[in-house]
Design an enzyme around this catalytic site. Structure first.
Site, PDB file in Angstrom:
ATOM      1  N   GLY A   9       0.825  -1.198   0.000  1.00 43.90           N
ATOM      2  CA  GLY A   9       0.000   0.000   0.000  1.00 43.90           C
ATOM      3  C   GLY A   9       0.857   1.245   0.000  1.00 43.90           C
ATOM      4  O   GLY A   9       2.014   1.228  -0.420  1.00 43.90           O
ATOM      5  N   CYS A  10       0.297   2.309   0.505  1.00 42.02           N
ATOM      6  CA  CYS A  10       0.987   3.598   0.560  1.00 42.02           C
ATOM      7  C   CYS A  10       2.308   3.464   1.300  1.00 42.02           C
ATOM      8  O   CYS A  10       2.360   2.953   2.415  1.00 42.02           O
ATOM      9  CB  CYS A  10       0.084   4.607   1.267  1.00 42.02           C
ATOM     10  SG  CYS A  10       0.885   6.172   1.618  1.00 42.02           S
ATOM     11  N   PHE A  11       3.386   3.933   0.680  1.00 40.63           N
ATOM     12  CA  PHE A  11       4.689   3.763   1.326  1.00 40.63           C
ATOM     13  C   PHE A  11       4.852   4.595   2.589  1.00 40.63           C
ATOM     14  O   PHE A  11       5.694   4.298   3.421  1.00 40.63           O
ATOM     15  CB  PHE A  11       5.866   3.929   0.377  1.00 40.63           C
ATOM     16  CG  PHE A  11       5.911   5.144  -0.517  1.00 40.63           C
ATOM     17  CD1 PHE A  11       5.416   6.371  -0.155  1.00 40.63           C
ATOM     18  CD2 PHE A  11       6.500   5.013  -1.764  1.00 40.63           C
ATOM     19  CE1 PHE A  11       5.494   7.474  -0.998  1.00 40.63           C
ATOM     20  CE2 PHE A  11       6.596   6.110  -2.630  1.00 40.63           C
ATOM     21  CZ  PHE A  11       6.088   7.343  -2.237  1.00 40.63           C
ATOM     22  N   CYS A  13       2.799   4.584   4.980  1.00 40.89           N
ATOM     23  CA  CYS A  13       2.342   3.685   6.048  1.00 40.89           C
ATOM     24  C   CYS A  13       3.358   2.584   6.326  1.00 40.89           C
ATOM     25  O   CYS A  13       3.705   2.340   7.485  1.00 40.89           O
ATOM     26  CB  CYS A  13       1.001   3.066   5.665  1.00 40.89           C
ATOM     27  SG  CYS A  13      -0.333   4.272   5.452  1.00 40.89           S
TER      28      CYS A  13
END
Length: 173
Positions: A9-11, A13
């Site tokens: 997912g979003c890096f 996070c």
């Protein structure tokens, strides 16, 4: 020292999670796995490069073994949904492990098979690492530098709470 590249997912996070793990020496946000010969945030988020938002994790295996790195990774993102993590949708958010050494692959396979044996339908891709494109400076250590960012305040604390609950012995104090 070992290096592994993880897309979950979003890096912002995944970076925040692994910056909190003992034995992790560095976490660099970037892009990998696509056909485009370059990568930047705008292009990758557009979904047309084939690249994934990833983190490059360098860790000391005498402090935190690869098995634990992988267990933390799988516990703090959803490895069962194709091309999606929460509200982030697109192939750039797919679950993927890029190994940097052939000796890592059996451990990755064992970890995924252990989850599947527990009835978890893991869709995480596993590939040898290819060219890594470091993300722009603004994306490095993002949550620590932007503590008021609403998306991060929504998505990251539950991941850190899970890390604290399930892997407390591996958390940086």
């Amino acid at each position: 020292m070992q290096t592994i590249i993880l897309g979950g997912g979003c890096f912002w996070c995944t970076e925040s999670v692994f910056l909190s793990v003992k034995g992790v020496q560095s976490v660099i946000s970037g892009y990998m796995g696509g056909d485009a010969v370059s990568a930047n945030y705008e292009a990758v988020c557009g979904g047309n490069t084939g690249h994934v938002e990833v983190i490059k994790v360098e860790f000391d295996e005498s402090i935190v073994p690869l098995e634990v790195i992988l267990d933390v990774f799988f516990a703090t993102h959803d490895p069962t949904t194709m091309d999606r993590q929460g509200n982030d949708v697109g192939s750039q958010y797919r679950s993927v492990v890029f190994y940097t050494d052939e000796t890592q692959k059996p451990t990755i396979d064992r970890t995924i098979n252990k989850l599947r044996d527990m009835g978890i339908n893991v869709v995480t891709e596993v590939h040898p690492a290819v060219e890594f494109y470091q993300a722009e400076d603004t994306h490095q250590d993002f949550f620590n530098r932007n503590p008021g960012q609403a998306y991060c305040n929504f998505a990251i604390p539950p991941k850190l709470a899970k890390l604290r609950k399930e892997f407390s012995q591996y958390m940086v104090s």
